[in-house]
Design a protein around this motif. Sequence first.
Motif, PDB file in Angstrom:
ATOM      1  N   LEU A   6       0.732  -1.309   0.015  1.00 25.80           N
ATOM      2  CA  LEU A   6      -0.136   0.069  -0.119  1.00 25.80           C
ATOM      3  C   LEU A   6       0.855   1.150   0.036  1.00 25.80           C
ATOM      4  O   LEU A   6       0.433   2.329  -0.521  1.00 25.80           O
ATOM      5  N   THR A   7       2.245   1.196   0.735  1.00 25.63           N
ATOM      6  CA  THR A   7       2.906   2.392   0.870  1.00 25.63           C
ATOM      7  C   THR A   7       3.963   2.407  -0.071  1.00 25.63           C
ATOM      8  O   THR A   7       4.805   3.338  -0.056  1.00 25.63           O
ATOM      9  N   SER A   8       4.078   1.486  -0.725  1.00 18.05           N
ATOM     10  CA  SER A   8       5.321   1.192  -1.701  1.00 18.05           C
ATOM     11  C   SER A   8       5.380   1.965  -2.932  1.00 18.05           C
ATOM     12  O   SER A   8       6.349   2.039  -3.812  1.00 18.05           O
ATOM     13  N   GLN A   9       4.432   2.441  -3.422  1.00 19.62           N
ATOM     14  CA  GLN A   9       4.256   3.201  -4.746  1.00 19.62           C
ATOM     15  C   GLN A   9       5.075   4.754  -4.622  1.00 19.62           C
ATOM     16  O   GLN A   9       5.148   5.115  -3.597  1.00 19.62           O
ATOM     17  N   PRO A  11       6.058   8.046  -4.680  1.00 22.80           N
ATOM     18  CA  PRO A  11       5.233   9.475  -4.641  1.00 22.80           C
ATOM     19  C   PRO A  11       5.122  10.149  -5.864  1.00 22.80           C
ATOM     20  O   PRO A  11       4.095  10.820  -6.248  1.00 22.80           O
ATOM     21  N   LEU A  14       2.430   8.474  -8.022  1.00 18.48           N
ATOM     22  CA  LEU A  14       1.013   8.869  -7.341  1.00 18.48           C
ATOM     23  C   LEU A  14       0.697  10.305  -7.679  1.00 18.48           C
ATOM     24  O   LEU A  14      -0.370  10.349  -7.906  1.00 18.48           O
ATOM     25  N   ARG A  15       1.725  11.109  -7.339  1.00 21.10           N
ATOM     26  CA  ARG A  15       1.246  12.579  -8.064  1.00 21.10           C
ATOM     27  C   ARG A  15       0.669  12.624  -9.416  1.00 21.10           C
ATOM     28  O   ARG A  15      -0.091  13.403  -9.868  1.00 21.10           O
ATOM     29  N   LEU A  18      -2.594  11.081  -9.685  1.00 14.24           N
ATOM     30  CA  LEU A  18      -3.628  12.001  -8.767  1.00 14.24           C
ATOM     31  C   LEU A  18      -4.199  13.024 -10.039  1.00 14.24           C
ATOM     32  O   LEU A  18      -5.385  13.475 -10.351  1.00 14.24           O
ATOM     33  N   ARG A  19      -3.119  13.320 -11.091  1.00  9.89           N
ATOM     34  CA  ARG A  19      -3.374  14.281 -12.127  1.00  9.89           C
ATOM     35  C   ARG A  19      -4.518  13.536 -13.004  1.00  9.89           C
ATOM     36  O   ARG A  19      -5.486  14.246 -13.456  1.00  9.89           O
ATOM     37  N   ASP A  22      -7.682  13.728 -10.966  1.00 12.89           N
ATOM     38  CA  ASP A  22      -8.367  15.369 -11.257  1.00 12.89           C
ATOM     39  C   ASP A  22      -8.895  15.792 -12.525  1.00 12.89           C
ATOM     40  O   ASP A  22      -9.976  16.231 -12.629  1.00 12.89           O
ATOM     41  N   GLN A  54      -4.379   0.357  -7.030  1.00  9.61           N
ATOM     42  CA  GLN A  54      -3.649   0.253  -5.917  1.00  9.61           C
ATOM     43  C   GLN A  54      -3.320   1.606  -5.320  1.00  9.61           C
ATOM     44  O   GLN A  54      -3.625   1.539  -4.079  1.00  9.61           O
ATOM     45  N   ALA A  55      -3.627   2.624  -6.030  1.00 10.89           N
ATOM     46  CA  ALA A  55      -3.353   3.918  -5.258  1.00 10.89           C
ATOM     47  C   ALA A  55      -4.745   4.413  -4.717  1.00 10.89           C
ATOM     48  O   ALA A  55      -4.614   4.946  -3.623  1.00 10.89           O
ATOM     49  N   PHE A  56      -5.697   4.106  -5.296  1.00 12.88           N
ATOM     50  CA  PHE A  56      -7.086   4.920  -4.995  1.00 12.88           C
ATOM     51  C   PHE A  56      -8.193   3.873  -4.642  1.00 12.88           C
ATOM     52  O   PHE A  56      -9.245   4.074  -4.124  1.00 12.88           O
ATOM     53  N   CYS A 130     -18.664  22.239  -2.623  1.00 15.45           N
ATOM     54  CA  CYS A 130     -17.918  20.859  -3.157  1.00 15.45           C
ATOM     55  C   CYS A 130     -17.641  20.019  -2.160  1.00 15.45           C
ATOM     56  O   CYS A 130     -17.599  18.587  -2.519  1.00 15.45           O
ATOM     57  N   PHE A 131     -17.717  20.430  -0.916  1.00 16.90           N
ATOM     58  CA  PHE A 131     -17.447  19.387   0.062  1.00 16.90           C
ATOM     59  C   PHE A 131     -18.789  18.664   0.572  1.00 16.90           C
ATOM     60  O   PHE A 131     -18.758  17.554   0.697  1.00 16.90           O
TER      61      PHE A 131
ATOM     62  N   GLN B  70       7.546   7.719   4.322  1.00 14.39           N
ATOM     63  CA  GLN B  70       7.004   7.411   3.035  1.00 14.39           C
ATOM     64  C   GLN B  70       5.284   7.440   2.811  1.00 14.39           C
ATOM     65  O   GLN B  70       4.785   7.870   1.936  1.00 14.39           O
ATOM     66  N   ALA B  77       1.021  13.081  -2.206  1.00 17.75           N
ATOM     67  CA  ALA B  77       0.846  13.085  -3.560  1.00 17.75           C
ATOM     68  C   ALA B  77      -0.279  12.251  -4.077  1.00 17.75           C
ATOM     69  O   ALA B  77      -0.667  12.678  -5.300  1.00 17.75           O
ATOM     70  N   LYS B  78      -1.267  11.782  -3.369  1.00 22.71           N
ATOM     71  CA  LYS B  78      -2.474  11.178  -3.812  1.00 22.71           C
ATOM     72  C   LYS B  78      -3.561  12.252  -3.565  1.00 22.71           C
ATOM     73  O   LYS B  78      -4.819  11.918  -3.859  1.00 22.71           O
ATOM     74  N   GLU B 104      -1.245  24.711 -11.481  1.00 21.95           N
ATOM     75  CA  GLU B 104      -1.969  23.388 -11.932  1.00 21.95           C
ATOM     76  C   GLU B 104      -3.430  23.667 -11.216  1.00 21.95           C
ATOM     77  O   GLU B 104      -3.720  23.469 -10.258  1.00 21.95           O
TER      78      GLU B 104
END
Lengths: 160, 135
Positions: A6-9, A11, A14-15, A18-19, A22, A54-56, A130-131, B70, B77-78, B104
């Motif tokens: 879970l945490t090995s991706q 960053p 991941l960023r 996320l794009r 988005d 895996q990320a989301f 939005c929230f 980490q 980043a997520k 962005e």
Amino acid sequence: MVSGELTSQDPELLRRLLRAKDRMDAASHEDWPVRRLAQVSRVSAAHFARSFKQAFGVPPHRYLLTRRVERATALLRDGDRPITDIAYETGWESLGTFGRTFRDITGESPSTFRAKAQAAARAFDPVPACFVSAAHRPDLTIAVSEKRRRQKINKNTPRR
Amino acid sequence: MNQSVREVGLYVRDQDEALSFYVEKLGFQIHTDVRNGEYRWLTVQHPDQPSLQLGLFKPGPPVHDEATAQTLRAIVAKGAMPPLVMCVPDCRDAYQRMHGLGVEFTQEPKDRYGTVDAAFRDPSGNGWKLIEARR
């Protein structure tokens, strides 16, 4: 080990994922084939689908469905526009598909949902829109097809 | 004196990158920038709101072990950190300026509920809503 995974991706990856998320958020009514999303994240299509889940926690297509339904619920709640218009505007190609998917995910038809939601809408007034919308996002933890299948089984099970 | 919030921290992936983002693109100024070995206490403030400092902190030693760091980097980043809201007198004007500087944006300015809002992310992934103050 799952928790390690879970945490090995990376960053940085991941960023970029996320794009893509988005971009779906910004235009959930558009078509988002994996190829297009993968381009946004600058990874291969095969890598994208696996990394996104895996990320989301959900596959990209299912995430898109939750955003479309979230948006449809907001439009149903906040106005009186015809349901057909809302279906097309939120990205469905037919009213039938919209109604079926909406009911599968929320448990109610769009018109029933509208009637109930409009009655209960006032309480969230001080929270930014939005929230509020995010708070009503459907929590789609299983595939829509799986949800349909399970409901079918329930219906077919004789009551005692 | 009344009770108030003086400082709120964000996690960022790179403090130099974050500093140039918040200063050059968002109009903040450096408030405090002090180091002790690897640790760097970095805060910025906006000239329109001198009572609040925004901390820009990098997860890592000596505050966090590597696994925790980490995890925090991944969460940022997520885009999973809590919502941040910035208030501006004119949302479209701020959008034009910031967009021109390469910020962005994840949502273009949109009229709703009697105001205008947009959304953007910092380079690390922290998500900001940009809301026009009601007149």
